[in-house]
Motif scaffolding. Sequence first.
Motif, short mmCIF file in Angstrom:
data_model
loop_
_atom_site.label_atom_id
_atom_site.label_comp_id
_atom_site.label_asym_id
_atom_site.label_seq_id
_atom_site.Cartn_x
_atom_site.Cartn_y
_atom_site.Cartn_z
N UNK A 118 0.84 -1.20 0.00
CA UNK A 118 0.00 0.00 0.00
C UNK A 118 0.87 1.25 0.00
N UNK A 119 1.99 1.21 0.70
CA UNK A 119 2.92 2.34 0.65
C UNK A 119 3.47 2.53 -0.76
N UNK A 120 3.68 1.42 -1.45
CA UNK A 120 4.23 1.46 -2.80
C UNK A 120 3.19 1.90 -3.82
N UNK A 121 1.99 1.34 -3.71
CA UNK A 121 0.89 1.65 -4.61
C UNK A 121 -0.37 1.90 -3.78
N UNK A 122 -0.67 3.16 -3.47
CA UNK A 122 -1.78 3.45 -2.55
C UNK A 122 -3.14 3.02 -3.06
N UNK A 151 13.04 7.44 -6.07
CA UNK A 151 14.06 6.77 -5.26
C UNK A 151 13.69 6.81 -3.79
N UNK A 152 13.19 7.93 -3.30
CA UNK A 152 12.82 8.03 -1.90
C UNK A 152 11.67 7.09 -1.56
N UNK A 153 10.70 6.98 -2.46
CA UNK A 153 9.58 6.05 -2.20
C UNK A 153 10.09 4.61 -2.18
N UNK A 199 13.68 6.33 9.62
CA UNK A 199 14.45 7.42 9.01
C UNK A 199 14.15 7.61 7.53
N UNK A 200 13.46 6.65 6.91
CA UNK A 200 13.14 6.82 5.49
C UNK A 200 12.25 8.03 5.26
N UNK A 201 11.47 8.42 6.26
CA UNK A 201 10.60 9.58 6.11
C UNK A 201 11.37 10.89 6.19
N UNK A 202 12.52 10.87 6.87
CA UNK A 202 13.29 12.11 7.05
C UNK A 202 13.74 12.68 5.71
N UNK A 203 14.18 11.82 4.83
CA UNK A 203 14.65 12.26 3.51
C UNK A 203 13.49 12.87 2.70
N UNK A 204 12.30 12.30 2.85
CA UNK A 204 11.13 12.84 2.16
C UNK A 204 10.76 14.20 2.73
N UNK A 205 10.88 14.33 4.04
CA UNK A 205 10.51 15.58 4.70
C UNK A 205 11.47 16.71 4.33
N UNK A 208 15.38 16.61 0.05
CA UNK A 208 16.65 16.41 -0.65
C UNK A 208 16.95 14.92 -0.75
N UNK A 209 17.14 14.45 -1.97
CA UNK A 209 17.46 13.04 -2.17
C UNK A 209 18.95 12.82 -1.95
N UNK A 210 19.27 11.88 -1.07
CA UNK A 210 20.67 11.58 -0.78
C UNK A 210 21.23 10.74 -1.93
N UNK A 211 22.34 11.15 -2.53
CA UNK A 211 22.92 10.35 -3.61
C UNK A 211 23.17 8.91 -3.18
#
Length: 370
Positions: A118-122, A151-153, A199-205, A208-211
């Motif tokens: 569901x996170x991948x395809x709501x 990438x973040x998703x 922590x995966x949500x921190x990058x979305x918030x 900025x996408x981390x290389x």
Amino acid sequence: MRAPDVWPDETVVVELPPRYCPFPPVRHPREAVLARRTADWITGFDLTPSPQQLDRMRGNDCPGFYGRIMPDADAGRLQLAVDWCTIMFHFDDVYCDEGPPAERLGLVTDLATKIPRVLEFPDTPLGGAGAALLAPVRDLSRRAGRWATTTQRRRCVDAHRAWFLAVLWETGHRVAGTTPALNDYAHLRQHTAAGAATLSWAEIITGEEIPERDLTAPAVRALTELAFTTAAFDDDLFSYGKELWIARTENTPPPGLGLVEILRREHHLTTREAITRSVDLCDRLTHRFARLRDQVMPRASAPLRAYLGHLTNLIPGNLDWGLRADRYRNPDGRHPGAVTTRASTTRTPPADTSPPPIPSIAWWWDTDLA
């Protein structure tokens, strides 16, 4: 042993040795606003929590938890992580902890496969016994889609799959009544505690996408695992009193799925010796994290510096939050203050900073990482 109906009126006090932590805790200035918003958000779904479960959700203090990780984040975006934290603690409390493990294994397994999808395809159809929990997950996924890159998703979904695989490993031990070896527990604890998923949500918030080359560099991987594992082991220290209280209430031995009990059983220690050794292990991990972070930070890109800052905040923030949260002080949601964990921090480094004799995590001390 006394009759089980006597135990809930008693309290448990756990004394911890001073915990080494050179980083000060920080707070988000709008935690009260975040708390009100997440309370309103959760009532919009058909979760039908009991009054006890609602009290536990409030007592988990998700704004305080995530606000300590990202104290400077935009409150509107940070709300996404706070809401996620609220629903995932609810999942842990209601679906993973309540009732006999064998009876809940099927439902936990079903949700462990559906939540990442569901996170991948709501728009994935919702159904089954856990459908009520999937509705807020769908909302989180759609809101994340406003900001998240592809990438973040993917990173977020992969992190949840790693978490739920570890949850099933842990549930298997609970069903069998077995205690894992310390070597296995040490490298899996970061996953059972949902470190990467958190922590995966921190990058979305941050936006900025981390290389990828930065995030997968050996030193950064080591720092990531160090921070997640340190926080998770600290959680084991906070929750030990809760486990003792519940074991007394149910007239059973404490479960063997926490750092203190694993050390006590594997090394034939007293409880006090096991607690001391657990704190010593956390101190060593914290010291190694601080040293390695100071080597990596000067040459890090801006997105990576932000990520390392979040990892750094996680360690003292989790300590500060864990010693205050009702999640550990009110063990069943009906007995506030039944458990007290007394602890303090020190900036004095541990005397022994060598790698602990745990092969599965020894690579964190490799001299060529930085």
